[in-house]
Design a protein around this motif. Structure first.
Motif: not given
Length: 425
Positions: A51-54, A381-386, A395-398
C-alpha cells in the motif's frame, strides 16, 4: 564554504533543510510510524508495504503529469520562484499535518503523505532547475555534489534529535509516548525545512528566462508541443533521460522503501533508525567525493560506478538475514546514493538550454517520477506474489542494467559557457 558564492551557498542550503524531509518522512520515522499504525489496524506486513508502494506511485504520477507544463510556464521571467513557493508551502504544511492525524488512522496518514510528497518533489523540480541560475557549467558537478553533501550533513541534525526523542520516550525518560515522539519529529522536520529555505528565498534569483507574453498558459502548451515535435534536436538530452528513467527508478525505490523492507525482515525500529542515521553521515563525504572525481574522470564514468554499486546492493539484499547484513547493505547505498543523484542533476544541467531550463527540468521530473511509479509497483507486485520482500528488491536489477546500457550511448555534454566565471552577486 568559502569556495562558493552566496547564491551557490544559499541554493545548497535548501538541500540542508529539505533533506530532513527525505530522511525523516520518506525513509525513516514516517514509514515506521505508518507500519505500526497499519499493523495495529490488522493490515499484514507485505500488504502494508504494498500500500505504501502504491501511494508513492499515485503521487509521483500526479506530479509527472504536471511537471513539464508547470516547468514550461515557469520559464517566464519571475515565475520559477513563484511555483517553487507554492509547492514549498504545500510540502511544509502537509508535513506538519502528519503530526495531527488521529492514532491508528493509517489511511489518513497515506493521504497526508501524498500532499507532503507532492509539495516536496514539486519544490525540488524548481530547486533543481535553479542550478543553471546560480553557477556555471564548469562548476556544476562541484556545486550539485556540494548541495547533496550539505543535505546529508544537515539532515543528520534533526534526524539525530528525532531519534533521541523517540528513544527517550521509548525508555520512559520523557513523559511522551513513542507515538507522540514520532509526531514531534514531523513538526521538527517542517520547522527545519522552513528555516534553511530562507537563504534561497533571499539570494537566489532566476537569471535565465523567457520574456512574458500574452496568454502564457496557451503559449506554454505550444512551446511544450514544439519541444516534443523537435525532440530529434535534443537527442543527447532525451537519450540521457531514458537512461535516467531506468536507473533513478531503482535508486528512488530503494530510498523510499528501505525502512519498510527492514521492518519486514524483522529488524527493530531502533536498529533501523541508527543504521539510517549512519547512512546519512557516510553519504555526505561520498557525495562530495563523487563531485570531485567527476571533474577528474567525467560525470558519466562516475555514474557508471554508482549504477554498478546499486546492482550489487539489489543482489546482496536477497541474502540479508541479520542486522549486520543490513548494515553492510546500507553502507553500500551510502557510498553512491548522493553521488548518483548529484551527478545526474549536473549532467542534465549541462545539456539543457539555459533559458528553457524549467521546461527541460520538467521533463527531467516526468522521467524521474514515471520511473518512481515503475519501481514501487514492481517491488509491491513481486512482494505480494512471492510473499518475499527480498525478491522484490532483486527485481530492481533489471532497471539498473537497462539504465547502464542506455547511458553508454549518451555523449558527453558540450560546454556552453564562454568563460569559467562564477555567477556571483
Amino acid at each position: 564554504m568559502a569556495k562558493f558564492t552566496k547564491p551557490e551557498k544559499s541554493w545548497a542550503l535548501y538541500d540542508w533543510g529539505s533533506s530532513a524531509y527525505s530522511i525523516i518522512i520518506t525513509t525513516a520515522v514516517f514509514p515506521l510510524f505508518y507500519k505500526a499504525a497499519a499493523t495495529d489496524a490488522g493490515v499484514g506486513l507485505a500488504d502494508s508495504t504494498a500500500y505504501l508502494s502504491y501511494t508513492i506511485a499515485i503521487f509521483t504520477f500526479i506530479l509527472a503529469m504536471l511537471g513539464p507544463l508547470l516547468g514550461t510556464i515557469a520559464d517566464y521571467e519571475g515565475m520559477k520562484k513563484k511555483f517553487f513557493t507554492v509547492f514549498f508551502v504545500l510540502g511544509t504544511v502537509s508535513t506538519a499535518m502528519l503530526a495531527f492525524v488521529p492514532e491508528g488512522q493509517w489511511l489518513w496518514l497515506l493521504i497526508c503523505y501524498v500532499f507532503a510528497a507532492l509539495g516536496a518533489t514539486g519544490a525540488n523540480l524548481f530547486y533543481d532547475a535553479f542550478i543553471v541560475d546560480v553557477t556555471t557549467e564548469k562548476r556544476m558537478n562541484r556545486v550539485s555534489a556540494f548541495g547533496y553533501g550539505l543535505g546529508y550533513i544537515g539532515s543528520t541534525i534533526p534526524f539525530a534529535l528525532a531519534i533521541l526523542i523517540i528513544l527517550l520516550a521509548q525508555n520512559e525518560i520523557l513523559p511522551l509516548s513513542v507515538t507522540n515522539a514520532s509526531r514531534l519529529a514531523f513538526l521538527i522536520t517542517a520547522a527545519w525545512w522552513i528555516l534553511f529555505s530562507i537563504p534561497l528565498f533571499r539570494h537566489v534569483k532566476q537569471k535565465h528566462f523567457i520574456k512574458r507574453e500574452a496568454s502564457p498558459v496557451v503559449q506554454s502548451f505550444r512551446r511544450l508541443s514544439k519541444t516534443i515535435r523537435e525532440i530529434r534536436q535534443y537527442r543527447a538530452l532525451f537519450l540521457f533521460l531514458i537512461a535516467y528513467f531506468f536507473y533513478i527508478d531503482g535508486v528512488g525505490t530503494i530510498i523510499s522503501l528501505s525502512t519498510a523492507y527492514g521492518t519486514d525482515l524483522g529488524l527493530s525500529a531502533t536498529s533501523l533508525l541508527i543504521v539510517l542515521f549512519a547512512t546519512q553521515v557516510v553519504a555526505a563525504p561520498f557525495a562530495i567525493l563523487y563531485g570531485k572525481l567527476a571533474d577528474r574522470f567525467t560525470g558519466k564514468k562516475m555514474l557508471y560506478v554508482g549504477i554498478c554499486v546499486y546492482i550489487i546492493v539489489c543482489v546482496y539484499a536477497v541474502f540479508i538475514e541479520t542486522i549486520m547484513d543490513f548494515w553492510i547493505l546500507a553502507m553500500l547505498v551510502a557510498t553512491s546514493q548522493g553521488g548518483i543523484q548529484a551527478l545526474s542533476r549536473s549532467y542534465f544541467g549541462k545539456l539543457v538550454p539555459k533559458q528553457n531550463a524549467n521546461e527541460f527540468f520538467g521533463f527531467y521530473n516526468i522521467f524521474g517520477k514515471f520511473a518512481a511509479i515503475t519501481g514501487p509497483l514492481l517491488v509491491g507486485i513481486t512482494s505480494q506474489i512471492t510473499g518475499n520482500s527480498s525478491l522484490g528488491v532483486l527485481s530492481l536489477v533489471v532497471l539498473f542494467i537497462i539504465g547502464l546500457v542506455v547511458l553508454i550511448f549518451v555523449p558527453e555534454p558540450t560546454p556552453h559557457d564562454p568563460v569559467d566565471e562564477v555567477a556571483a552577486e
